[in-house]
Design a protein around this motif. Structure first.
Motif, PDB file in Angstrom:
ATOM      1  N   ASN A  31       7.103 -10.502  -3.219  1.00  0.00           N
ATOM      2  CA  ASN A  31       7.450  -9.203  -3.152  1.00  0.00           C
ATOM      3  C   ASN A  31       6.407  -9.031  -1.931  1.00  0.00           C
ATOM      4  N   LEU A  32       7.381  -8.500  -0.712  1.00  0.00           N
ATOM      5  CA  LEU A  32       6.629  -8.173   0.312  1.00  0.00           C
ATOM      6  C   LEU A  32       5.905  -6.782   0.589  1.00  0.00           C
ATOM      7  N   CYS A  33       4.730  -6.670   0.780  1.00  0.00           N
ATOM      8  CA  CYS A  33       4.105  -5.268   0.626  1.00  0.00           C
ATOM      9  C   CYS A  33       4.209  -4.743   2.096  1.00  0.00           C
ATOM     10  N   ILE A  34       4.967  -4.050   2.168  1.00  0.00           N
ATOM     11  CA  ILE A  34       5.212  -3.272   3.486  1.00  0.00           C
ATOM     12  C   ILE A  34       5.326  -1.589   2.946  1.00  0.00           C
ATOM     13  N   SER A  50       0.183  -3.459   3.604  1.00  0.00           N
ATOM     14  CA  SER A  50      -0.801  -3.004   2.676  1.00  0.00           C
ATOM     15  C   SER A  50      -1.700  -4.195   2.384  1.00  0.00           C
ATOM     16  N   SER A  51      -2.562  -4.047   1.682  1.00  0.00           N
ATOM     17  CA  SER A  51      -3.614  -5.027   1.133  1.00  0.00           C
ATOM     18  C   SER A  51      -2.843  -5.635   0.059  1.00  0.00           C
ATOM     19  N   VAL A  52      -2.788  -6.944  -0.009  1.00  0.00           N
ATOM     20  CA  VAL A  52      -2.222  -7.582  -1.082  1.00  0.00           C
ATOM     21  C   VAL A  52      -3.088  -8.296  -1.968  1.00  0.00           C
ATOM     22  N   ASN A  53      -4.310  -8.270  -1.726  1.00  0.00           N
ATOM     23  CA  ASN A  53      -5.563  -8.962  -2.530  1.00  0.00           C
ATOM     24  C   ASN A  53      -6.820  -8.051  -2.360  1.00  0.00           C
ATOM     25  N   SER A  54      -7.267  -7.498  -3.400  1.00  0.00           N
ATOM     26  CA  SER A  54      -8.326  -6.609  -3.536  1.00  0.00           C
ATOM     27  C   SER A  54      -9.699  -7.226  -3.038  1.00  0.00           C
ATOM     28  N   GLY A  55      -9.469  -8.608  -2.892  1.00  0.00           N
ATOM     29  CA  GLY A  55     -10.779  -9.462  -2.676  1.00  0.00           C
ATOM     30  C   GLY A  55     -10.846  -9.681  -1.099  1.00  0.00           C
ATOM     31  N   ARG A  89      -1.271 -10.356   7.125  1.00  0.00           N
ATOM     32  CA  ARG A  89      -0.209 -11.089   7.927  1.00  0.00           C
ATOM     33  C   ARG A  89      -0.303 -12.615   7.516  1.00  0.00           C
ATOM     34  N   GLU A  90      -1.329 -13.040   7.076  1.00  0.00           N
ATOM     35  CA  GLU A  90      -1.112 -14.669   6.809  1.00  0.00           C
ATOM     36  C   GLU A  90      -0.327 -14.923   5.367  1.00  0.00           C
ATOM     37  N   ASP A 133      15.818  -7.668   0.776  1.00  0.00           N
ATOM     38  CA  ASP A 133      16.483  -7.732   1.966  1.00  0.00           C
ATOM     39  C   ASP A 133      16.123  -6.475   3.096  1.00  0.00           C
ATOM     40  N   SER A 134      15.919  -5.447   2.392  1.00  0.00           N
ATOM     41  CA  SER A 134      15.513  -4.048   3.201  1.00  0.00           C
ATOM     42  C   SER A 134      14.246  -4.437   3.906  1.00  0.00           C
ATOM     43  N   LYS A 135      13.386  -5.215   3.190  1.00  0.00           N
ATOM     44  CA  LYS A 135      12.007  -5.221   3.782  1.00  0.00           C
ATOM     45  C   LYS A 135      12.052  -6.303   4.816  1.00  0.00           C
ATOM     46  N   LEU A 136      12.967  -7.304   4.761  1.00  0.00           N
ATOM     47  CA  LEU A 136      13.078  -8.277   5.707  1.00  0.00           C
ATOM     48  C   LEU A 136      13.595  -7.644   6.860  1.00  0.00           C
TER      49      LEU A 136
END
Length: 767
Positions: A31-34, A50-55, A89-90, A133-136
């Motif tokens: 799931n792309l976090c946008i 958005s941050s995908v990892n709190s670490g 981004r990575e 699809d919308s996020k892409l």
């Protein structure tokens, strides 16, 4: 979500290891976090990850998001050894790579059924629950070019997956595409949309198991009208703008992307019985493309469009061979080719060719600029010169072959050929020509000699024009007078398309090496077989004309001063010429004349010529180029030419080239070995009737030279003997290969034609 879990999923997918947990678990990883800015939701032009990892470390360098971090299959080991967290981004690049990889795994037959089913379930959840699809689509407009590119590839894979597996077209993507294309040029960010559509078409065409016609129609039909409107909009721009003088601007990016789409649409039309309007628009509105080529756009765009036009004019033969159906049974293709030909010829007659500057920069590995210490200067762009020439010649061929009377197209043919000859003279005057060109029929060899597939397409076009015009000429009247015949011969030479002349100049340029002709025959990369069959049939019926032209190669008078007679009665008639310069070119003397004024001069000619031929023969294989426009398939059979009349309705190509395949390298090696042994003893095999002056153990030039007496100079038939000897050597080589079962197809009909020419030659030159 832990980055380590996403990395482990990447490794499992890459290795083909089944995903053990439920599909929702893996859907959350992909799931792309946008987060979109509320005021820009529609265009998605503003967004942040958005941050995908709190670490993720708080001291993470913000500049790292601008760095290009390539994600590739061979990078999995690096992920396994990474303990630190990745920036957003990575992570997103890794997610996009995973989506692309999983679609590829679904399409692969090597993937287990249960694994493919698991991936399919994950994709269904991604579309329905996360709106992937919308996020892409939002990512397409990202200023980060790598993210935008990866999003485009992933979106294309997802839309293609739904078309193939679910037989449905993604509505979100379709709505987006219709909106973006219809808003151009107000909305200029269309390149990403064009990339995605092009990728979907190409993926569909590459799939061997897919019912391509149905999928392409479902994909393109909703876009048909808007694509034609976009064609009109993007090609009607003012290309004098600075936006198009550089290949790196947004406008240039849009134009290059559209050229790629046009090429994909051209290839796709063979799959549909009735092509859509968007697949035909390039043919029907070719004038738009011609205007772009003659404008001040960057040279790159000119070259891309010209190469696209070349693919269009070669498309007819390709489609006929693939589908196996006669050309006349496809009225839409007839209409398209006629519109394309008319548009091209209209542009040529309006001096369109003169408005196209050909680059004088040579191409260098790693760039287009020469090294500072390199003193060499490149000539004209030969690739583009050949492509432009072939476009005009194929347009003339189609226009001529679909005309009912000679007068209908004679004037247009004469005008177009005059423009083309002027174009050739203007661009090759300063090039590396070894001698001045004094006869127009030589231009074809000079222009195309370095590209064999283009050369034989061009030669075939001129041969077909000659055959059709000759047939119309005989149909128009009951009998042809001598004066009319002389006028006709003079006209063919003035316009550079006399078939005997063209063939003899080619033989001269390859030093009469029969193995070069054999290479063309066993190669599936050229149409030489079709050309040679048609030419040998003409030679069989027009031998006296062939001999007459051969004699003019040898005469001490001005070369080709007049083919019918030493003094043409029609030189003063302007209707035989397009302009004064063309008339002077056809009649002026040149260094190619074989002077027989004295035995000393003739001996010098034969000795030097023999040395040159040995050198040229050693390099004959270098003439064979690998670039091809079409690979026809394995030749199965030839028609029985003894039982068929020479008519334009006969399609030799369909009979001969329907199922040609490329031979294995080992098979070609055996042929080369057999040919080599054939060349070693060909002097002993040739019959003395073909070369009356040849003696055993003697070379042709030396024998001809020794036969000349200083007191009795006669115009020996050097060109006739060399050309007929070359054809006989070809016949012997083919026969030997056939006896050894090494020839790639049944050459019986071809051998029959060669044998017939040999008999005519012997009857004309008895011992």
């Amino acid at each position: 979500m832990k980055i380590s879990l996403l990395q482990q999923m990447y490794k499992d997918v890459l290795a083909g290891i089944p995903l053990a947990k439920e599909s929702h678990h893996y859907t959350s990883f992909l799931n792309l976090c946008i987060e979109q800015s509320p005021e820009r939701d529609e265009s998605c032009n503003r967004m942040h990850l958005s941050s995908v990892n709190s670490g993720i470390s708080s001291h993470q360098n913000p500049g790292i998001s601008d760095a290009v971090v390539p994600i590739a299959d061979d990078a999995s080991n690096n992920f396994a050894n990474t303990n630190s967290s990745l920036c957003p981004r990575e992570v997103m690049l890794l997610q996009l790579t995973l989506i692309k990889m999983m679609v590829a795994k679904v399409q692969s037959q090597e993937t287990e059924f249960s694994t493919r089913q698991k991936y399919c379930d994950i994709f269904v959840l991604l579309v329905k629950e996360t709106q992937i699809d919308s996020k892409l689509i939002c990512l397409l407009s990202s200023s980060d070019q790598l993210l935008s590119h990866m999003a485009s590839k992933s979106l294309a894979s997802l839309v293609y997956f739904q078309l193939k597996e679910e037989n449905t077209l993604n509505v979100t993507w379709l709505t987006f595409s219709l909106k973006i294309l219809s808003e151009f040029p107000t909305n200029t960010q269309v390149a990403e949309c064009l990339w995605t559509l092009t990728a979907i078409i190409r993926d569909t065409l590459k799939d061997k198991d897919l019912p391509k016609a149905g999928v392409l129609k479902k994909l393109l039909a909703p876009l048909d009208a808007v694509l034609e409107g976009f064609y009109n909009s993007i090609l009607c721009h003012h290309f004098d703008s600075l936006h198009y003088t550089s290949p790196y601007s947004e406008a240039a990016n849009n134009l290059i992307s559209f050229i790629d789409l046009l090429e994909a649409l051209l290839v796709s039309r063979v799959e549909l019985e009735l092509p859509l309007r968007c697949q035909r628009v390039l043919f029907l509105k070719v004038s738009y493309v011609l205007n772009v080529i003659s404008s001040s756009v960057h040279y790159l765009f000119k070259k891309l469009f010209i190469m696209l036009l070349k693919k269009c004019v070669l498309y007819k033969s390709r489609e006929d061979s693939v589908s196996g159906s006669p050309f006349l049974q496809k009225p839409y293709l007839y209409e398209d080719m006629l519109a394309l030909s008319n548009g091209v010829l209209q542009g040529v007659n309006l001096t369109w060719l003169n408005q196209i500057p050909l680059s004088e920069k040579a191409s260098y590995f790693g760039g287009s600029e020469p090294h500072p210490e390199d003193n060499t200067h490149g000539g004209v762009d030969q690739t583009l010169l050949r492509a432009l020439s072939l476009v005009v010649l194929k347009a003339l061929e189609f226009k001529f072959l679909n005309s009912t009377t000679e007068a209908e197209v004679k004037g247009e043919f004469q005008s177009s050929m005059s423009q083309l000859l002027t174009f050739w003279r203007g661009h090759l005057t300063s090039s590396s020509c070894s001698h001045p060109v004094v006869h127009n029929c030589e231009w074809l060899s000079l222009i195309f000699i370095e590209q064999d597939d283009d050369m034989w397409e061009a030669a075939k076009a001129l041969l077909l024009i000659y055959l059709k015009s000759d047939r119309l000429r005989h149909d128009a009247v009951d009998g042809i007078s001598l004066e009319e015949a002389e006028t006709w011969n003079f006209f063919t030479h003035a316009n550079g398309y006399n078939p005997h002349c063209v063939f003899l100049f080619f033989l001269k340029n390859i030093a009469f090496d029969s193995t070069v002709l054999l290479d063309f025959l066993i190669s599936s990369e050229t149409c030489f077989l079709e050309y040679l069959v048609r030419y040998l049939k003409l030679l069989r019926e027009d031998w006296h004309h062939f001999v007459n032209i051969c004699n003019h190669f040898d005469t001490k008078h001005d070369i080709f001063q007049a083919i019918s007679s030493d003094k043409s009665p029609h030189q003063g008639k302007q209707n035989c010429m397009t302009d004064v310069s063309l008339q002077n070119t056809c009649c002026e003397p040149g260094p190619q004349v074989l002077s027989l004024a004295s035995s000393r001069n003739y001996l010098a000619f034969t000795t030097e010529q023999g040395d040159n031929e040995v050198a040229e023969s050693n390099q004959s294989n270098s003439l064979l180029c690998t670039d091809s426009t079409f690979l026809p398939g394995s030749l199965q059979s030839l028609v029985n030419y003894d039982s068929s009349e020479d008519s334009e309705s006969e399609s030799v190509g369909e009979e001969c080239l329907a199922n040609t395949e490329q031979m294995p390298l080992s098979y070609e090696a055996k042929i080369r070995e057999a040919v080599s042994s054939c060349r070693d003893d060909k002097q002993n095999t040739l019959k003395s009737e073909v070369l009356p002056l040849k003696q055993k153990g003697s070379n042709t030039s030396s024998v001809l030279a020794s036969a000349v007496s200083s007191d009795n100079i006669i115009p020996l038939r050097v060109m006739l003997y060399k050309s007929t000897a070359c054809l006989e050597e070809l016949q012997i080589a083919i026969s030997r290969l056939q006896r050894r079962n090494l020839f790639p197809y049944n050459p019986s009909a071809l051998l029959k034609l060669l044998s017939h020419v040999e008999k005519i030659s012997k009857n004309m030159n008895p011992q």
